[in-house]
Write an enzyme that holds these catalytic residues in place. Structure first.
Site, PDB file in Angstrom:
ATOM      1  N   CYS A  59      -9.180  -5.719   4.351  1.00 18.74           N
ATOM      2  CA  CYS A  59      -7.729  -5.726   4.121  1.00 18.74           C
ATOM      3  C   CYS A  59      -7.106  -5.898   5.494  1.00 18.74           C
ATOM      4  CB  CYS A  59      -7.289  -4.401   3.486  1.00 18.74           C
ATOM      5  SG  CYS A  59      -5.479  -4.167   3.497  1.00 18.74           S
ATOM      6  N   THR A  60      -6.120  -6.771   5.595  1.00 18.25           N
ATOM      7  CA  THR A  60      -5.590  -7.112   6.923  1.00 18.25           C
ATOM      8  C   THR A  60      -4.769  -5.985   7.556  1.00 18.25           C
ATOM      9  OG1 THR A  60      -3.707  -8.210   5.857  1.00 18.25           O
ATOM     10  CG2 THR A  60      -5.593  -9.585   6.450  1.00 18.25           C
ATOM     11  N   HIS A  61      -4.400  -4.982   6.763  1.00 18.28           N
ATOM     12  CA  HIS A  61      -3.722  -3.833   7.367  1.00 18.28           C
ATOM     13  C   HIS A  61      -4.709  -2.966   8.171  1.00 18.28           C
ATOM     14  CE1 HIS A  61      -0.394  -4.689   4.593  1.00 18.28           C
ATOM     15  NE2 HIS A  61       0.324  -3.796   5.239  1.00 18.28           N
ATOM     16  N   TYR A  73       0.223  -4.486  -2.471  1.00 13.80           N
ATOM     17  CA  TYR A  73      -0.283  -5.399  -3.502  1.00 13.80           C
ATOM     18  C   TYR A  73      -1.540  -4.834  -4.181  1.00 13.80           C
ATOM     19  CZ  TYR A  73       2.422  -9.679  -2.218  1.00 13.80           C
ATOM     20  OH  TYR A  73       3.384 -10.626  -2.004  1.00 13.80           O
ATOM     21  N   GLY A  74      -2.220  -3.928  -3.476  1.00 16.50           N
ATOM     22  CA  GLY A  74      -3.554  -3.488  -3.882  1.00 16.50           C
ATOM     23  C   GLY A  74      -3.708  -3.048  -5.330  1.00 16.50           C
ATOM     24  N   CYS A 106      -3.856 -12.057   3.718  1.00 19.63           N
ATOM     25  CA  CYS A 106      -3.953 -10.904   2.826  1.00 19.63           C
ATOM     26  C   CYS A 106      -5.156 -11.136   1.911  1.00 19.63           C
ATOM     27  CB  CYS A 106      -2.666 -10.816   2.004  1.00 19.63           C
ATOM     28  SG  CYS A 106      -2.682  -9.553   0.726  1.00 19.63           S
ATOM     29  N   ASN A 107      -6.108 -10.213   1.972  1.00 17.14           N
ATOM     30  CA  ASN A 107      -7.301 -10.365   1.129  1.00 17.14           C
ATOM     31  C   ASN A 107      -6.957 -10.274  -0.350  1.00 17.14           C
ATOM     32  OD1 ASN A 107     -10.044  -9.892   2.962  1.00 17.14           O
ATOM     33  ND2 ASN A 107      -8.213  -8.998   3.856  1.00 17.14           N
ATOM     34  N   THR A 108      -6.042  -9.361  -0.685  1.00 19.95           N
ATOM     35  CA  THR A 108      -5.703  -9.134  -2.091  1.00 19.95           C
ATOM     36  C   THR A 108      -5.022 -10.371  -2.680  1.00 19.95           C
ATOM     37  OG1 THR A 108      -5.280  -6.850  -1.398  1.00 19.95           O
ATOM     38  CG2 THR A 108      -4.616  -7.441  -3.633  1.00 19.95           C
ATOM     39  N   ASP A 116       1.843 -12.033   3.862  1.00 22.05           N
ATOM     40  CA  ASP A 116       1.104 -10.820   3.499  1.00 22.05           C
ATOM     41  C   ASP A 116       2.061  -9.922   2.711  1.00 22.05           C
ATOM     42  OD1 ASP A 116      -0.993  -8.856   3.492  1.00 22.05           O
ATOM     43  OD2 ASP A 116       0.021  -7.802   5.113  1.00 22.05           O
ATOM     44  N   SER A 117       1.505  -8.863   2.145  1.00 19.73           N
ATOM     45  CA  SER A 117       2.357  -7.897   1.453  1.00 19.73           C
ATOM     46  C   SER A 117       3.186  -7.081   2.435  1.00 19.73           C
ATOM     47  CB  SER A 117       1.480  -6.942   0.644  1.00 19.73           C
ATOM     48  OG  SER A 117       0.665  -6.197   1.532  1.00 19.73           O
TER      49      SER A 117
HETATM   50  N1  DGL Z   1      -2.954  -6.606   3.579  1.00 20.43           N
HETATM   51  C1  DGL Z   1      -3.396  -6.807   2.273  1.00 20.43           C
HETATM   52  C2  DGL Z   1      -4.830  -7.176   2.133  1.00 20.43           C
HETATM   53  O1  DGL Z   1      -5.383  -7.762   3.033  1.00 20.43           O
HETATM   54  C3  DGL Z   1      -2.762  -6.099   1.133  1.00 20.43           C
HETATM   55  C4  DGL Z   1      -2.618  -4.643   1.199  1.00 20.43           C
HETATM   56  C5  DGL Z   1      -1.780  -4.153   0.056  1.00 20.43           C
HETATM   57  O2  DGL Z   1      -0.618  -4.553  -0.015  1.00 20.43           O
HETATM   58  O3  DGL Z   1      -2.307  -3.389  -0.759  1.00 20.43           O
HETATM   59  O4  DGL Z   1      -5.448  -6.933   1.141  1.00 20.43           O
END
Ligand code: DGL
Length: 249
Positions: free
Chosen positions: A175-177, A34-35, A65-67, A2-3
């Site tokens: 988003c996984t965060h 990453y967004g 990570c979705n992104t 993930d990021s």
């Molecule tokens: N956790 C990430 C996701 O699921 C990325 C969040 C990020 O770095 O912007 O999209």
């Protein structure tokens, strides 16, 4: 991978579903978030991290990570011989479950503009109204451990407001965060009259998918008594240590 620490919300579920495996978690926090990064940049980082994880013995990689999934999973699948499991905003279960006919999607800008997400939305969300909102500042809150308090509440309120105003009764955490912000998301939603709102986190479904992949491919089954977890970060490991301590990941 993930990021940052977000993927640990997925690891929690994976470790519960597959407790006897060995895990290496990679947080690319030197490049977080990453967004707002370009697709090319994320693909390049995903390749470098994949090379590294494979050199450490990885037999399957969860892009937690979705992104990064939206930007890079198709490329990775075409270029590497091992299986990849990715994240996708859970539009389908939300569309099936909504009573109001409106679902909200909270995700990064990168995910919401990706063709992967747009295709998923067209395919599964066409019978309902889909309202989207970027969780602005959410990743920064989670990386810095500010999961509650006035700042967390006002940040979350700004992105939730348009979804609640539009009548969404189910909100997809894309988003996984974001699952780490669930207590504050619930609190703020109920302050805005949305106490009945359901939040959907796709992590349990991803853990099930990973179980299937291991079975199909005949890999894994380290036979350990408990998950053997280690991590690496491209930046400081402060965030990962804090979240593991507070959340008993
Ligand atoms: N956790 C990430 C996701 O699921 C990325 C969040 C990020 O770095 O912007 O999209």
């Amino acid at each position: 991978m993930d990021s940052g620490v977000g993927g640990l919300s997925v690891y929690r579920e994976i470790a519960e579903a597959l407790p006897s495996e060995k895990y290496l978690y990679y947080s690319d926090n030197a490049n977080c978030p990453y967004g707002e990064k370009s697709r090319d940049f994320i693909i390049q980082r995903a390749r470098q991290i994949t090379d590294h994880l494979i050199s450490e013995g990885a037999q399957v990689i969860a892009i937690a990570c979705n992104t990064a999934t939206a930007a890079a999973i198709a490329t990775l699948r075409a270029e590497y011989p091992i299986p990849f499991v990715g994240m996708e905003p859970a539009v389908k279960p939300a569309a099936l479950g909504t009573v109001s006919g409106v679902i909200g999607v909270l995700a990064t800008a990168g995910t919401l503009k990706s063709s992967k997400y747009l295709m998923n939305r067209d395919r599964y969300g066409s019978s309902v109204k889909v309202v989207e909102s970027v969780g602005r500042g959410f990743v920064e809150l989670v990386e810095s451990g500010r999961l509650e308090g006035e700042e967390a509440e006002s940040t979350v309120r700004a992105s939730l407001e348009p979804l609640i105003r539009s009548g969404a009764d189910i909100i997809v955490l894309g988003c996984t965060h974001y699952p780490f912000l669930l207590p504050v998301l619930r609190k703020v939603a109920s302050q805005m009259g949305g106490s009945g709102i359901r939040f959907i986190d796709p992590a349990p479904a991803v853990a099930r998918r990973l179980c299937d992949v291991l079975k199909e491919q005949g890999i894994g089954s380290e036979g350990l008594d408990a998950p053997d977890f280690s991590y690496e970060c491209s930046g400081s490991d402060e965030a990962i240590r804090r979240i593991m301590l507070n959340l008993h990941v």
